[in-house]
Design a protein around this motif. Sequence first.
Motif, PDB file in Angstrom:
ATOM      1  N   SER A   1      55.600  74.331  46.201  1.00 56.84           N
ATOM      2  CA  SER A   1      55.848  73.431  47.163  1.00 56.84           C
ATOM      3  C   SER A   1      55.022  72.293  46.526  1.00 56.84           C
ATOM      4  O   SER A   1      55.774  71.246  46.397  1.00 56.84           O
ATOM      5  CB  SER A   1      55.605  73.823  48.143  1.00 56.84           C
ATOM      6  OG  SER A   1      54.670  73.956  48.445  1.00 56.84           O
ATOM      7  N   PHE A   2      54.058  72.687  46.187  1.00 58.90           N
ATOM      8  CA  PHE A   2      52.796  71.481  45.324  1.00 58.90           C
ATOM      9  C   PHE A   2      53.058  71.298  43.774  1.00 58.90           C
ATOM     10  O   PHE A   2      52.459  70.541  43.468  1.00 58.90           O
ATOM     11  CB  PHE A   2      51.112  72.181  45.666  1.00 58.90           C
ATOM     12  CG  PHE A   2      51.276  73.208  44.759  1.00 58.90           C
ATOM     13  CD1 PHE A   2      50.968  72.730  43.188  1.00 58.90           C
ATOM     14  CD2 PHE A   2      51.140  74.670  44.786  1.00 58.90           C
ATOM     15  CE1 PHE A   2      50.534  73.775  42.713  1.00 58.90           C
ATOM     16  CE2 PHE A   2      51.211  75.047  44.046  1.00 58.90           C
ATOM     17  CZ  PHE A   2      50.623  75.012  42.655  1.00 58.90           C
ATOM     18  N   LEU A   3      54.024  71.538  42.746  1.00 57.21           N
ATOM     19  CA  LEU A   3      54.330  70.992  42.077  1.00 57.21           C
ATOM     20  C   LEU A   3      55.788  70.358  42.492  1.00 57.21           C
ATOM     21  O   LEU A   3      56.350  70.691  42.481  1.00 57.21           O
ATOM     22  CB  LEU A   3      54.348  72.215  40.934  1.00 57.21           C
ATOM     23  CG  LEU A   3      53.575  73.040  40.509  1.00 57.21           C
ATOM     24  CD1 LEU A   3      53.962  74.485  39.738  1.00 57.21           C
ATOM     25  CD2 LEU A   3      52.282  72.176  40.227  1.00 57.21           C
ATOM     26  N   PRO A   4      55.797  69.273  41.302  1.00 55.95           N
ATOM     27  CA  PRO A   4      57.108  68.064  41.440  1.00 55.95           C
ATOM     28  C   PRO A   4      57.846  68.443  40.370  1.00 55.95           C
ATOM     29  O   PRO A   4      57.792  69.216  39.236  1.00 55.95           O
ATOM     30  CB  PRO A   4      55.631  66.923  41.332  1.00 55.95           C
ATOM     31  CG  PRO A   4      55.129  66.956  39.797  1.00 55.95           C
ATOM     32  CD  PRO A   4      54.348  68.451  40.755  1.00 55.95           C
ATOM     33  N   ALA A   5      59.269  68.353  40.718  1.00 53.35           N
ATOM     34  CA  ALA A   5      60.240  68.439  40.126  1.00 53.35           C
ATOM     35  C   ALA A   5      61.232  67.258  40.268  1.00 53.35           C
ATOM     36  O   ALA A   5      61.687  67.108  41.087  1.00 53.35           O
ATOM     37  CB  ALA A   5      61.019  70.257  40.198  1.00 53.35           C
ATOM     38  N   PRO A   6      62.191  66.577  39.275  1.00 60.12           N
ATOM     39  CA  PRO A   6      63.002  65.847  39.209  1.00 60.12           C
ATOM     40  C   PRO A   6      64.237  65.885  39.982  1.00 60.12           C
ATOM     41  O   PRO A   6      64.447  67.428  39.658  1.00 60.12           O
ATOM     42  CB  PRO A   6      63.626  65.308  37.494  1.00 60.12           C
ATOM     43  CG  PRO A   6      62.441  65.969  36.517  1.00 60.12           C
ATOM     44  CD  PRO A   6      62.131  67.323  37.542  1.00 60.12           C
ATOM     45  N   GLN A   7      64.744  65.714  40.978  1.00 62.34           N
ATOM     46  CA  GLN A   7      65.556  65.827  41.422  1.00 62.34           C
ATOM     47  C   GLN A   7      65.859  67.475  42.740  1.00 62.34           C
ATOM     48  O   GLN A   7      66.193  68.046  42.923  1.00 62.34           O
ATOM     49  CB  GLN A   7      66.679  65.780  41.190  1.00 62.34           C
ATOM     50  CG  GLN A   7      66.687  64.456  40.986  1.00 62.34           C
ATOM     51  CD  GLN A   7      68.406  64.604  39.985  1.00 62.34           C
ATOM     52  OE1 GLN A   7      68.441  66.031  39.669  1.00 62.34           O
ATOM     53  NE2 GLN A   7      68.796  63.362  39.635  1.00 62.34           N
ATOM     54  N   SER A   8      63.808  67.308  43.128  1.00 63.70           N
ATOM     55  CA  SER A   8      63.465  68.692  43.761  1.00 63.70           C
ATOM     56  C   SER A   8      62.310  68.212  44.824  1.00 63.70           C
ATOM     57  O   SER A   8      61.447  67.586  44.870  1.00 63.70           O
ATOM     58  CB  SER A   8      63.810  69.688  43.210  1.00 63.70           C
ATOM     59  OG  SER A   8      63.360  71.119  43.549  1.00 63.70           O
ATOM     60  N   ASN A   9      62.200  69.080  45.633  1.00 63.69           N
ATOM     61  CA  ASN A   9      61.142  69.270  46.036  1.00 63.69           C
ATOM     62  C   ASN A   9      59.736  69.697  45.496  1.00 63.69           C
ATOM     63  O   ASN A   9      58.870  69.725  45.784  1.00 63.69           O
ATOM     64  CB  ASN A   9      61.274  68.918  47.588  1.00 63.69           C
ATOM     65  CG  ASN A   9      61.964  68.662  48.492  1.00 63.69           C
ATOM     66  OD1 ASN A   9      62.081  67.638  47.764  1.00 63.69           O
ATOM     67  ND2 ASN A   9      62.482  69.045  48.891  1.00 63.69           N
ATOM     68  N   GLN A  10      60.022  70.822  45.053  1.00 66.15           N
ATOM     69  CA  GLN A  10      59.235  71.925  43.817  1.00 66.15           C
ATOM     70  C   GLN A  10      59.363  71.636  42.559  1.00 66.15           C
ATOM     71  O   GLN A  10      60.840  71.685  42.079  1.00 66.15           O
ATOM     72  CB  GLN A  10      58.787  72.923  45.269  1.00 66.15           C
ATOM     73  CG  GLN A  10      60.093  73.601  45.614  1.00 66.15           C
ATOM     74  CD  GLN A  10      60.301  74.595  46.331  1.00 66.15           C
ATOM     75  OE1 GLN A  10      59.291  74.709  46.982  1.00 66.15           O
ATOM     76  NE2 GLN A  10      61.146  75.308  46.228  1.00 66.15           N
ATOM     77  N   GLY A  11      58.729  72.216  41.928  1.00 64.49           N
ATOM     78  CA  GLY A  11      58.757  72.889  40.445  1.00 64.49           C
ATOM     79  C   GLY A  11      58.148  74.364  40.108  1.00 64.49           C
ATOM     80  O   GLY A  11      57.548  74.675  41.500  1.00 64.49           O
ATOM     81  N   SER A  12      58.184  74.002  38.832  1.00 66.98           N
ATOM     82  CA  SER A  12      57.798  75.964  38.813  1.00 66.98           C
ATOM     83  C   SER A  12      56.341  75.308  37.577  1.00 66.98           C
ATOM     84  O   SER A  12      56.586  73.654  36.900  1.00 66.98           O
ATOM     85  CB  SER A  12      58.900  76.932  37.587  1.00 66.98           C
ATOM     86  OG  SER A  12      58.978  75.651  36.742  1.00 66.98           O
ATOM     87  N   ILE A  13      55.020  76.380  36.712  1.00 68.98           N
ATOM     88  CA  ILE A  13      54.074  75.675  36.056  1.00 68.98           C
ATOM     89  C   ILE A  13      54.919  75.749  34.637  1.00 68.98           C
ATOM     90  O   ILE A  13      55.229  75.119  34.002  1.00 68.98           O
ATOM     91  CB  ILE A  13      53.584  77.332  35.969  1.00 68.98           C
ATOM     92  CG1 ILE A  13      53.129  77.019  37.180  1.00 68.98           C
ATOM     93  CG2 ILE A  13      52.988  77.362  34.611  1.00 68.98           C
ATOM     94  CD1 ILE A  13      51.715  78.512  37.391  1.00 68.98           C
ATOM     95  N   ALA A  14      56.239  76.574  34.502  1.00 70.40           N
ATOM     96  CA  ALA A  14      56.785  76.217  33.078  1.00 70.40           C
ATOM     97  C   ALA A  14      57.913  75.252  33.452  1.00 70.40           C
ATOM     98  O   ALA A  14      57.668  74.541  32.292  1.00 70.40           O
ATOM     99  CB  ALA A  14      57.824  77.503  33.436  1.00 70.40           C
ATOM    100  N   GLY A  15      58.190  74.614  34.203  1.00 73.64           N
ATOM    101  CA  GLY A  15      58.826  73.118  34.490  1.00 73.64           C
ATOM    102  C   GLY A  15      58.484  72.658  33.636  1.00 73.64           C
ATOM    103  O   GLY A  15      57.927  71.138  32.739  1.00 73.64           O
ATOM    104  N   VAL A  16      56.322  72.098  34.997  1.00 75.32           N
ATOM    105  CA  VAL A  16      55.667  71.099  34.487  1.00 75.32           C
ATOM    106  C   VAL A  16      55.394  71.421  33.023  1.00 75.32           C
ATOM    107  O   VAL A  16      54.848  70.017  33.082  1.00 75.32           O
ATOM    108  CB  VAL A  16      54.606  71.449  35.571  1.00 75.32           C
ATOM    109  CG1 VAL A  16      53.654  70.326  35.310  1.00 75.32           C
ATOM    110  CG2 VAL A  16      55.128  71.474  36.788  1.00 75.32           C
ATOM    111  N   VAL A  17      55.261  72.247  32.664  1.00 74.58           N
ATOM    112  CA  VAL A  17      54.274  72.677  30.831  1.00 74.58           C
ATOM    113  C   VAL A  17      55.538  71.568  29.584  1.00 74.58           C
ATOM    114  O   VAL A  17      55.473  70.935  29.336  1.00 74.58           O
ATOM    115  CB  VAL A  17      54.214  73.608  30.726  1.00 74.58           C
ATOM    116  CG1 VAL A  17      53.736  73.248  29.129  1.00 74.58           C
ATOM    117  CG2 VAL A  17      52.794  74.028  31.521  1.00 74.58           C
TER     118      VAL A  17
END
Length: 330
Positions: free
Chosen positions: A111-127
Amino acid sequence: MTGVTITPLAATATLLTAATLITIGNSRGYPIPSAFTVTGAAIGAGVALGGGFAVVTYAKILGFWFAIPVVEGVLAYGLAWLLLDETVSDTLSIPLLAGGVGYALANIQLSFLPAPQSNQGSIAGVVTRQFNVASIGGGGAGIVLIGGVIGLLTAGIVYWQLRRDVTTGINRMLVALALVVVFTSGGSQVGLATGPLESVFESSLGLPSLYLLALGGLGILFGGWFRSPRLIQAVAREYASLGPKRSIAAFIPAFLIAQAAIVLGYPISFNKVMISSIIGAGLVGGSSSSDGVSATKTGYTVGAWIVSMVGGGAISFALYHVLAALPGLE
């Protein structure tokens, strides 16, 4: 439930019923699934409010619950068999499994990682977005690539530990897996316990969900401190005695199944998840051996699970009507 919204009184009946049943089970050394008790109690309170049954949703959840013991038992048994096979080197099997866990961790939604068009992201997505890896073959391919790199790094670290000292490497791998499972369990259990309070916090109290999460976090912290010793003894010794390798085999399926449940949005109890994995891994030792599975303990536990769900619904239904009849609480 359909056609109703959980009221503060219904939430009280739900949580009071679930907490009582879980406490009784813990005191007797039987892990009572919070998903069973909370779901059963919520259905009972919803019926008391006049709501209808969400049959399709119940069918999906029950199907998932029934599949858990089979899938986890098979996975844990297979992994335990692999890890205990003397023809397979520990420096091969354990890093391979660690790499798979690392890949899964890199792709879980936080939940603390941002993602486009989403409320949360993953470590792989952020990198992937940070280093523009998506340009290599699309966003999906980039995430798979980064996840694979993280998995390989995890496998490499575990391999290096095992090359230095096998016993120490296995123990450190086991501790790391335990922390991962506890992390996953916290997300699942806090969601179950605080779910009935969401509407109360937002509509009645006007508080953001962050306060609800903080309350759940404190509750699970104190609960683990004061109430877990009896269950630690039961899980560690009374279902099956597992060595380090079979414990690894039990932890990995528990982590994967729990993450699948979170992604699908299905309530799941870590009690059931862990017991299923422990039994699956314990069967490799043979049910007739001293470190095999206790059929008696398992049978009583399954019975307690069923009673907790059905009984939770009936008790919550009756408790709601009792509370509603009290002056000033209707």
